[in-house]
Design an enzyme around this catalytic site. Structure first.
Site, PDB file in Angstrom:
ATOM      1  N   HIS A  69    -114.596 -18.619 -59.849  1.00 56.95           N
ATOM      2  CA  HIS A  69    -115.702 -19.249 -59.461  1.00 56.95           C
ATOM      3  C   HIS A  69    -117.054 -18.765 -59.350  1.00 56.95           C
ATOM      4  O   HIS A  69    -118.288 -19.415 -60.159  1.00 56.95           O
ATOM      5  CB  HIS A  69    -115.547 -19.668 -58.031  1.00 56.95           C
ATOM      6  CG  HIS A  69    -116.589 -20.603 -57.492  1.00 56.95           C
ATOM      7  ND1 HIS A  69    -116.282 -22.158 -56.734  1.00 56.95           N
ATOM      8  CD2 HIS A  69    -117.886 -20.578 -57.030  1.00 56.95           C
ATOM      9  CE1 HIS A  69    -117.379 -22.652 -56.231  1.00 56.95           C
ATOM     10  NE2 HIS A  69    -118.372 -21.706 -56.596  1.00 56.95           N
ATOM     11  N   GLU A  70    -117.174 -17.422 -59.253  1.00 52.58           N
ATOM     12  CA  GLU A  70    -118.730 -17.077 -59.137  1.00 52.58           C
ATOM     13  C   GLU A  70    -119.030 -16.493 -60.615  1.00 52.58           C
ATOM     14  O   GLU A  70    -120.103 -16.586 -61.188  1.00 52.58           O
ATOM     15  CB  GLU A  70    -118.585 -15.693 -58.273  1.00 52.58           C
ATOM     16  CG  GLU A  70    -118.402 -15.881 -57.125  1.00 52.58           C
ATOM     17  CD  GLU A  70    -119.080 -17.003 -56.194  1.00 52.58           C
ATOM     18  OE1 GLU A  70    -120.402 -17.139 -56.653  1.00 52.58           O
ATOM     19  OE2 GLU A  70    -118.959 -17.671 -55.376  1.00 52.58           O
ATOM     20  N   GLN A 121    -127.879 -19.093 -57.788  1.00 51.07           N
ATOM     21  CA  GLN A 121    -127.843 -19.905 -56.364  1.00 51.07           C
ATOM     22  C   GLN A 121    -129.069 -19.658 -55.531  1.00 51.07           C
ATOM     23  O   GLN A 121    -129.203 -20.264 -54.544  1.00 51.07           O
ATOM     24  CB  GLN A 121    -126.400 -19.774 -55.626  1.00 51.07           C
ATOM     25  CG  GLN A 121    -125.311 -20.375 -56.294  1.00 51.07           C
ATOM     26  CD  GLN A 121    -124.108 -20.223 -55.490  1.00 51.07           C
ATOM     27  OE1 GLN A 121    -123.358 -19.099 -55.603  1.00 51.07           O
ATOM     28  NE2 GLN A 121    -123.729 -21.298 -54.793  1.00 51.07           N
ATOM     29  N   HIS A 153    -120.385 -19.544 -62.271  1.00 54.65           N
ATOM     30  CA  HIS A 153    -121.846 -19.693 -61.931  1.00 54.65           C
ATOM     31  C   HIS A 153    -122.636 -19.022 -63.067  1.00 54.65           C
ATOM     32  O   HIS A 153    -123.702 -19.697 -63.637  1.00 54.65           O
ATOM     33  CB  HIS A 153    -122.231 -19.235 -60.627  1.00 54.65           C
ATOM     34  CG  HIS A 153    -121.757 -20.291 -59.614  1.00 54.65           C
ATOM     35  ND1 HIS A 153    -122.854 -21.302 -59.564  1.00 54.65           N
ATOM     36  CD2 HIS A 153    -121.099 -20.177 -58.562  1.00 54.65           C
ATOM     37  CE1 HIS A 153    -122.315 -22.104 -58.422  1.00 54.65           C
ATOM     38  NE2 HIS A 153    -121.384 -21.229 -57.661  1.00 54.65           N
ATOM     39  N   GLY A 170    -118.822 -16.114 -51.595  1.00 51.47           N
ATOM     40  CA  GLY A 170    -119.301 -15.685 -53.019  1.00 51.47           C
ATOM     41  C   GLY A 170    -120.813 -16.076 -53.151  1.00 51.47           C
ATOM     42  O   GLY A 170    -120.994 -17.309 -52.506  1.00 51.47           O
ATOM     43  N   CYS A 223    -118.479 -25.144 -52.797  1.00 52.11           N
ATOM     44  CA  CYS A 223    -119.619 -24.166 -53.227  1.00 52.11           C
ATOM     45  C   CYS A 223    -120.885 -24.673 -52.453  1.00 52.11           C
ATOM     46  O   CYS A 223    -121.296 -25.415 -52.093  1.00 52.11           O
ATOM     47  CB  CYS A 223    -120.038 -24.580 -54.985  1.00 52.11           C
ATOM     48  SG  CYS A 223    -121.041 -23.844 -55.555  1.00 52.11           S
ATOM     49  N   LEU A 224    -121.540 -23.486 -52.215  1.00 56.76           N
ATOM     50  CA  LEU A 224    -122.762 -23.358 -51.451  1.00 56.76           C
ATOM     51  C   LEU A 224    -123.822 -24.232 -52.068  1.00 56.76           C
ATOM     52  O   LEU A 224    -124.821 -24.743 -51.513  1.00 56.76           O
ATOM     53  CB  LEU A 224    -123.275 -22.211 -51.103  1.00 56.76           C
ATOM     54  CG  LEU A 224    -122.347 -21.157 -50.379  1.00 56.76           C
ATOM     55  CD1 LEU A 224    -122.695 -19.841 -50.066  1.00 56.76           C
ATOM     56  CD2 LEU A 224    -121.941 -21.692 -49.017  1.00 56.76           C
TER      57      LEU A 224
HETATM   58 NI    NI Z   1    -120.438 -21.811 -55.950  1.00 59.19          NI
END
Ligand code: NI
Length: 188
Positions: free
Chosen positions: A165-166, A75, A169, A70, A123-124
């Site tokens: 999660h997304e 991000q 964000h 995701g 998380c990226l």
């Molecule tokens: Ni994330």
């Protein structure tokens, strides 16, 4: 400059940046950057259809290259309520099933039932770590897709986790805010 103009200018800059990259991707924004803590603007057509498609392609490629399941617009430094998800993997123990590529526009979710599922996630934007997060096992997802089609569906298990999660964000929330930090572990 209005918020809409700023979103479009930033989005077109990302598309341009990706066009000059061999893999067609852009750098990820990491924790500590205020854009990850801002509440995003709603997406309300700031981009022309072809511009939106080009931006989503960049987000898709960047997510795949990371690799991740995701990616939310903040991000890549864009504070607007757009996210992409795609998960090729299955894992019965986590109720993980493959999720085809899809786009979430202005997504919102509500819990379905009061059951929680506890699994490790990362998380990226917080590379190198993972921690257990208790999340709703099931959620009701609303919003739109990239063509403006309304989303109204129930998700359960890992796909519900990805959406939570997304979507979080887009409200400036990172998984570490909800994680059991005593489980924080260095990974990879
Ligand atoms: Ni994330």
């Amino acid at each position: 400059m209005s918020g809409g103009d700023a979103v479009r200018e930033r989005a077109l800059r990302l598309v341009d940046l990706a066009a000059r990259d061999a893999r067609g991707i852009v750098p990820l924004v990491l924790a500590g950057d205020p854009v990850l803590r801002a509440v995003t603007l709603p997406y309300d057509g700031q981009l022309a259809d072809d511009e939106l498609a080009a931006l989503l392609d960049v987000m898709h490629r960047t997510m795949r290259a990371a690799p991740g399941v995701g990616l939310a617009a903040p991000q890549v430094g864009l504070s607007v309520a757009l996210a992409v998800v795609e998960d090729p993997l299955a894992d019965e123990s986590r109720e993980r099933v493959p999720v085809p590529f899809r786009v979430l526009v202005n997504p919102r979710y509500e819990a379905v039932g009061d059951e929680l599922a506890r699994h490790e996630e990362g998380c990226l934007s917080v590379p190198g770590y993972a921690a257990v997060v208790a999340r709703h096992r099931g959620v009701h997802l609303v919003g739109h897709d990239e063509r403006g089609v309304a989303l109204d569906e129930e998700l359960v298990g890992w796909p519900a986790r990805i959406v939570q999660h997304e979507t979080d964000h887009l409200g400036g929330t990172l998984y570490v805010d909800k994680a059991d930090l005593r489980t924080l572990a260095a990974v990879g």
